[in-house]
Design an enzyme around this catalytic site. Structure first.
Site, mmCIF file in Angstrom:
data_model
loop_
_atom_site.group_PDB
_atom_site.id
_atom_site.type_symbol
_atom_site.label_atom_id
_atom_site.label_comp_id
_atom_site.label_asym_id
_atom_site.label_seq_id
_atom_site.Cartn_x
_atom_site.Cartn_y
_atom_site.Cartn_z
ATOM 1 N N ASP A 21 0.865 -1.189 0.000
ATOM 2 C CA ASP A 21 0.000 0.000 0.000
ATOM 3 C C ASP A 21 0.897 1.234 0.000
ATOM 4 O O ASP A 21 2.129 1.128 -0.108
ATOM 5 C CB ASP A 21 -1.004 -0.039 1.164
ATOM 6 C CG ASP A 21 -0.356 0.212 2.522
ATOM 7 O OD1 ASP A 21 0.898 0.302 2.597
ATOM 8 O OD2 ASP A 21 -1.092 0.326 3.519
ATOM 9 N N HIS A 22 0.272 2.400 0.158
ATOM 10 C CA HIS A 22 1.025 3.659 0.069
ATOM 11 C C HIS A 22 2.140 3.745 1.119
ATOM 12 O O HIS A 22 3.205 4.289 0.849
ATOM 13 C CB HIS A 22 0.069 4.847 0.232
ATOM 14 C CG HIS A 22 -0.722 4.796 1.508
ATOM 15 N ND1 HIS A 22 -1.784 3.930 1.678
ATOM 16 C CD2 HIS A 22 -0.600 5.479 2.673
ATOM 17 C CE1 HIS A 22 -2.290 4.092 2.898
ATOM 18 N NE2 HIS A 22 -1.583 5.027 3.518
ATOM 19 N N ARG A 39 1.044 -30.472 10.726
ATOM 20 C CA ARG A 39 0.520 -29.218 11.286
ATOM 21 C C ARG A 39 -0.003 -28.290 10.189
ATOM 22 O O ARG A 39 -1.016 -27.601 10.377
ATOM 23 C CB ARG A 39 1.619 -28.538 12.122
ATOM 24 C CG ARG A 39 1.922 -29.346 13.377
ATOM 25 C CD ARG A 39 3.242 -28.987 14.000
ATOM 26 N NE ARG A 39 3.614 -29.933 15.051
ATOM 27 C CZ ARG A 39 4.843 -30.078 15.532
ATOM 28 N NH1 ARG A 39 5.838 -29.334 15.077
ATOM 29 N NH2 ARG A 39 5.095 -30.959 16.468
ATOM 30 N N HIS A 53 9.022 -24.335 8.900
ATOM 31 C CA HIS A 53 8.021 -24.995 9.734
ATOM 32 C C HIS A 53 6.600 -24.768 9.256
ATOM 33 O O HIS A 53 5.765 -25.662 9.356
ATOM 34 C CB HIS A 53 8.140 -24.504 11.190
ATOM 35 C CG HIS A 53 9.332 -25.054 11.905
ATOM 36 N ND1 HIS A 53 9.466 -25.045 13.271
ATOM 37 C CD2 HIS A 53 10.464 -25.642 11.426
ATOM 38 C CE1 HIS A 53 10.623 -25.604 13.614
ATOM 39 N NE2 HIS A 53 11.244 -25.958 12.503
ATOM 40 N N ASN A 54 6.309 -23.562 8.766
ATOM 41 C CA ASN A 54 4.920 -23.230 8.387
ATOM 42 C C ASN A 54 4.679 -23.328 6.887
ATOM 43 O O ASN A 54 3.548 -23.154 6.445
ATOM 44 C CB ASN A 54 4.546 -21.808 8.841
ATOM 45 C CG ASN A 54 4.982 -21.468 10.245
ATOM 46 O OD1 ASN A 54 5.702 -20.496 10.470
ATOM 47 N ND2 ASN A 54 4.577 -22.277 11.208
ATOM 48 N N HIS A 60 5.773 -31.329 10.574
ATOM 49 C CA HIS A 60 5.454 -30.024 9.986
ATOM 50 C C HIS A 60 4.357 -30.163 8.938
ATOM 51 O O HIS A 60 3.443 -29.340 8.866
ATOM 52 C CB HIS A 60 6.712 -29.387 9.391
ATOM 53 C CG HIS A 60 7.770 -29.135 10.421
ATOM 54 N ND1 HIS A 60 7.514 -28.445 11.580
ATOM 55 C CD2 HIS A 60 9.063 -29.524 10.481
ATOM 56 C CE1 HIS A 60 8.616 -28.398 12.312
ATOM 57 N NE2 HIS A 60 9.563 -29.056 11.674
ATOM 58 N N CYS A 101 2.952 -3.453 4.008
ATOM 59 C CA CYS A 101 2.181 -2.252 4.349
ATOM 60 C C CYS A 101 2.939 -1.546 5.476
ATOM 61 O O CYS A 101 4.125 -1.821 5.682
ATOM 62 C CB CYS A 101 0.736 -2.581 4.711
ATOM 63 S SG CYS A 101 0.499 -3.603 6.171
ATOM 64 N N GLY A 102 2.284 -0.669 6.202
ATOM 65 C CA GLY A 102 2.999 0.087 7.239
ATOM 66 C C GLY A 102 3.568 -0.836 8.303
ATOM 67 O O GLY A 102 4.757 -0.799 8.630
ATOM 68 N N THR A 103 2.718 -1.677 8.853
ATOM 69 C CA THR A 103 3.163 -2.618 9.895
ATOM 70 C C THR A 103 3.280 -4.053 9.396
ATOM 71 O O THR A 103 3.861 -4.894 10.082
ATOM 72 C CB THR A 103 2.127 -2.642 11.042
ATOM 73 O OG1 THR A 103 0.856 -3.029 10.484
ATOM 74 C CG2 THR A 103 2.012 -1.284 11.719
ATOM 75 N N ARG A 128 7.129 0.467 8.068
ATOM 76 C CA ARG A 128 7.367 1.444 9.128
ATOM 77 C C ARG A 128 8.021 0.776 10.338
ATOM 78 O O ARG A 128 8.134 1.385 11.405
ATOM 79 C CB ARG A 128 6.043 2.096 9.537
ATOM 80 C CG ARG A 128 5.457 2.984 8.447
ATOM 81 C CD ARG A 128 4.050 3.459 8.790
ATOM 82 N NE ARG A 128 3.542 4.366 7.761
ATOM 83 C CZ ARG A 128 2.258 4.660 7.611
ATOM 84 N NH1 ARG A 128 1.343 4.128 8.404
ATOM 85 N NH2 ARG A 128 1.878 5.499 6.654
HETATM 86 C C1 RB5 Z 1 -1.721 2.815 6.490
HETATM 87 O O1 RB5 Z 1 -1.678 4.016 7.178
HETATM 88 C C2 RB5 Z 1 -1.564 1.644 7.458
HETATM 89 O O2 RB5 Z 1 -2.700 1.519 8.254
HETATM 90 C C3 RB5 Z 1 -1.300 0.363 6.702
HETATM 91 O O3 RB5 Z 1 -0.186 0.524 5.903
HETATM 92 C C4 RB5 Z 1 -1.009 -0.862 7.533
HETATM 93 O O4 RB5 Z 1 -0.022 -0.612 8.478
HETATM 94 C C5 RB5 Z 1 -2.142 -1.594 8.074
HETATM 95 O O5 RB5 Z 1 -2.014 -2.640 8.710
#
Ligand code: RB5
Length: 202
Positions: free
Chosen positions: A55-56, A184, A145-146, A181, A112-114, A156
Site C-alpha cells: 500500500d502507500h 501441522r 516450519h509453516n 510439519h 504495508c505500514g506494519t 514502518r
Molecule cells: C496505512 O496508514 C496503514 O494503516 C497500513 O499501511 C497498515 O499498516 C495496516 O495494517
C-alpha cells in the site's frame, strides 16, 4: 516528523543451537517422499518469479525490494500500488494472494505500514499461509516450519536492508519435509475447510 525504522538484526538466544539442528535436519530432505503436491514443489523448486504488492505506506520500500529481486534475476509481478497516494491495502493483498492461489507464482510478498493488515487479509485466503516477519529467524522458520507462501513485512517497522535480507531468506529456504510439519500445515488446511477436530475433543 519522519519515522526512521531501526535496523533490526535480532536473533533470539536459542537461534544458534536451533540453527545447527535445523541444518542437520535440512540435509535429510528427500523430495521424493513428500506426498503433498504443492508443498513438494515448494520444498524443491528454485524461485524465479514472485508477486509483490504493497500500500502507500510501503510504496518506497516495495520499489527497493523489487529492484533487489530483479538484480538477483528474479522476475517480479508488481501488482501495485504504484504511487504513494493513500489506498486500501486489502486490494493489494487480494491481488498477490490470487496469483499464489492460481499458481501464477508460488510465493508472494506483501508490505504495508506494519505488515499486520496485509497478513490479516492474506490469511483469509484459502491456501494462503502468510507469515509476518520482522527478524531473520522468523523468516527462516516461517518457510521451514509453516511452509509460508506469502511473506508480510512492515515498512514502518524494519529497514530496507532487513527487508531485503528477509526476502532473500524467504526465497531461499525450503519447507522442511518432515512429518510433524506437514501434519501441522495440514491442520491449518483443515481449519480452513471447517473440518478441524482438535486433539482435546477426541
Ligand atoms: C496505512 O496508514 C496503514 O494503516 C497500513 O499501511 C497498515 O499498516 C495496516 O495494517
Amino acid at each position: 516528523t519522519v519515522y526512521t525504522p531501526p535496523i533490526l538484526k535480532w536473533h533470539p538466544p536459542i537461534c544458534a543451537p536451533l540453527r545447527q539442528r535445523e541444518n542437520a535436519q535440512s540435509e535429510k530432505i528427500n523430495p521424493k517422499t513428500n506426498n503433498h503436491h504443492a508443498r513438494k514443489e515448494s520444498s524443491t523448486m528454485k524461485i524465479t518469479k514472485i508477486t509483490v504488492g504493497c500500500d502507500h505506506a510501503a510504496y518506497e520500500l516495495k520499489k527497493k525490494v523489487v529492484a533487489h529481486l530483479e538484480e538477483r534475476g528474479i522476475e517480479v509481478i508488481d501488482v501495485g500500488t504504484h504511487s504513494a497516494d493513500s489506498c486500501d491495502y486489502p486490494n493489494f493483498a487480494h491481488a498477490v494472494c490470487k496469483n499464489v492461489q492460481d499458481g501464477v507464482t508460488e510465493l508472494g510478498i506483501l508490505i504495508c505500514g506494519t505488515g499486520i493488515g496485509m497478513s490479516m487479509c492474506a490469511n483469509k485466503h484459502k491456501g494462503i499461509r502468510a507469515g509476518l516477519c520482522g527478524d531473520v529467524f522468523s523468516a527462516e522458520m516461517t518457510r521451514k516450519h509453516n511452509d509460508a507462501n506469502v511473506l508480510c513485512m512492515g515498512a514502518r517497522v524494519i529497514s530496507f536492508e532487513l527487508a531485503c535480507e528477509l526476502t532473500d531468506i524467504f526465497l531461499n529456504t525450503p519447507a522442511l519435509d518432515e512429518e510433524r510439519h506437514r501434519r501441522r500445515v495440514k491442520m491449518i488446511e483443515d481449519l480452513e475447510k471447517g473440518g478441524f477436530t482438535p486433539e482435546t475433543a477426541k
